[in-house]
Design an enzyme around this catalytic site. Sequence first.
Site, PDB file in Angstrom:
ATOM      1  N   TYR A   1       8.218 -18.802  28.334  1.00  0.00           N
ATOM      2  CA  TYR A   1       8.712 -17.982  27.231  1.00  0.00           C
ATOM      3  C   TYR A   1      10.211 -18.240  27.048  1.00  0.00           C
ATOM      4  CZ  TYR A   1       4.324 -15.322  27.568  1.00  0.00           C
ATOM      5  OH  TYR A   1       3.005 -14.938  27.596  1.00  0.00           O
TER       6      TYR A   1
ATOM      7  N   GLY B   1      -0.867  -4.067   9.100  1.00  0.00           N
ATOM      8  CA  GLY B   1      -0.823  -3.283   7.878  1.00  0.00           C
ATOM      9  C   GLY B   1       0.077  -3.861   6.803  1.00  0.00           C
ATOM     10  N   LYS B   2       0.664  -5.019   7.079  1.00  0.00           N
ATOM     11  CA  LYS B   2       1.579  -5.628   6.104  1.00  0.00           C
ATOM     12  C   LYS B   2       0.867  -6.382   4.994  1.00  0.00           C
ATOM     13  CE  LYS B   2       5.043  -6.534   9.697  1.00  0.00           C
ATOM     14  NZ  LYS B   2       5.776  -7.609  10.419  1.00  0.00           N
TER      15      LYS B   2
ATOM     16  N   PRO C   1      -3.153  -8.506  20.428  1.00  0.00           N
ATOM     17  CA  PRO C   1      -4.015  -7.401  19.989  1.00  0.00           C
ATOM     18  C   PRO C   1      -3.928  -7.095  18.500  1.00  0.00           C
ATOM     19  CG  PRO C   1      -2.081  -6.538  21.102  1.00  0.00           C
ATOM     20  CD  PRO C   1      -2.068  -8.027  21.325  1.00  0.00           C
ATOM     21  N   LEU C   2      -2.859  -7.545  17.846  1.00  0.00           N
ATOM     22  CA  LEU C   2      -2.720  -7.334  16.403  1.00  0.00           C
ATOM     23  C   LEU C   2      -2.937  -8.630  15.631  1.00  0.00           C
ATOM     24  CD1 LEU C   2       0.333  -4.885  16.316  1.00  0.00           C
ATOM     25  CD2 LEU C   2      -2.124  -4.360  16.343  1.00  0.00           C
ATOM     26  N   ALA C   3      -3.534  -9.610  16.296  1.00  0.00           N
ATOM     27  CA  ALA C   3      -3.921 -10.869  15.656  1.00  0.00           C
ATOM     28  C   ALA C   3      -2.759 -11.517  14.908  1.00  0.00           C
ATOM     29  CB  ALA C   3      -5.096 -10.646  14.712  1.00  0.00           C
ATOM     30  N   GLY C   4      -1.649 -11.675  15.614  1.00  0.00           N
ATOM     31  CA  GLY C   4      -0.509 -12.352  15.017  1.00  0.00           C
ATOM     32  C   GLY C   4       0.096 -11.627  13.834  1.00  0.00           C
ATOM     33  N   GLY C   5      -0.174 -10.336  13.709  1.00  0.00           N
ATOM     34  CA  GLY C   5       0.391  -9.547  12.610  1.00  0.00           C
ATOM     35  C   GLY C   5      -0.595  -9.144  11.547  1.00  0.00           C
TER      36      GLY C   5
ATOM     37  N   LEU D   1      -3.203  -7.373  11.749  1.00  0.00           N
ATOM     38  CA  LEU D   1      -3.648  -5.988  11.885  1.00  0.00           C
ATOM     39  C   LEU D   1      -2.476  -5.007  11.835  1.00  0.00           C
ATOM     40  CD1 LEU D   1      -6.253  -6.636  14.716  1.00  0.00           C
ATOM     41  CD2 LEU D   1      -6.779  -5.931  12.371  1.00  0.00           C
TER      42      LEU D   1
END
Length: 348
Positions: free
Chosen positions: A59, A223-224, A215-219, A221
């Site tokens: 990283y 909401g954007k 967990p938010l699938a690269g953004g 999920l």
Amino acid sequence: MWPAVRMELRTLGRSGCAVSALCLGTMTFGAETDEPGAHEQLDVFVEAGGTLVDTADVYSAGLSEEIVGRWLAARPADVRDRVVLATKGRFPMGTEPNALGSSRRHLRRALDDSLRRLGVEHVDLYQLHAWDPLTPLEESLRFLDDAVSAGKVGYPGLSNFTGWQLQRAVDVAERDRLAVPVTLQPNYSLLVRGVEAEIVPACLFNGLGLLPWGPLAGGWLSGKYTRDQRPQGTTRLGEDPDRGMEAYDRVGGRERTWDVLEAVQDVAEARGVSMPQVALAWLRARPAVTSVILGARTTGQLRDNLGSADLVLSAEETARLDAVSDPAAPDYPYGELGVEQRSRTLSG
């Protein structure tokens, strides 16, 4: 001062180590998040009751570990003692032939370098960042066992292994009486559920805890984005949104992705919470999950994600999200014929 109501704690797989059900991932540190912002995220996470912090040597080419290390060094003992620290090794950290992989030679150097950057004498969880087809598994597992015996590592873990690779690792470790991996880090979300075919059952069978990343699938999920509003600007998907959709199009098609987003939005609006909180609450409740890895660019995003810590979806909400995100079983042996042939009851 610790919060009056603490985040849910779970054991780290089949170990006796307790960790928070939400984990702070640090892949953005040193890249999308500068050091002051990263330290602020760490402070907010711990103040919210979070304990598990996950990083890796690759990283930001080691900078993420250095940032975490400087934060640890500047905090009082009670904060440092609360943190359960995890890192990983396997990917290239140089150009020489042995600067990558899961060989004893590379892992020895990788672990020592990680400990130096983190400013600690040991890490609680050290994970093979991925399978290495060139290194005998026995060699990698023996190194991890030696590192545990030496007090440099508390527990061994795995990341990005397939189901058969996970099972092989557990079998070899048990056969040779080595330290058995306690966790697996997979990509897992409402839009990425392929791990449920083999990896989740293997973890349940062997007592490994899942630490889902993405967990938010690269953004997607977050909401954007909607059917009518495309990603723009400096967001992770803004430069090439169609490419960002490709991974999810392969599982159920483009319409499935939009259907999932709309279902998450409906649940979020009905509950008066954000879409990320719904997606994280769904994942936190999945079988075998120990801790969901949050990867935020900003402290604001992290605070919102942490709002999912005590959100429990109803059976009806969960069933709707399960149905709309169902990737559909692949062909045999996972489809209807395969399930039929693997099924057995006392009556026939």
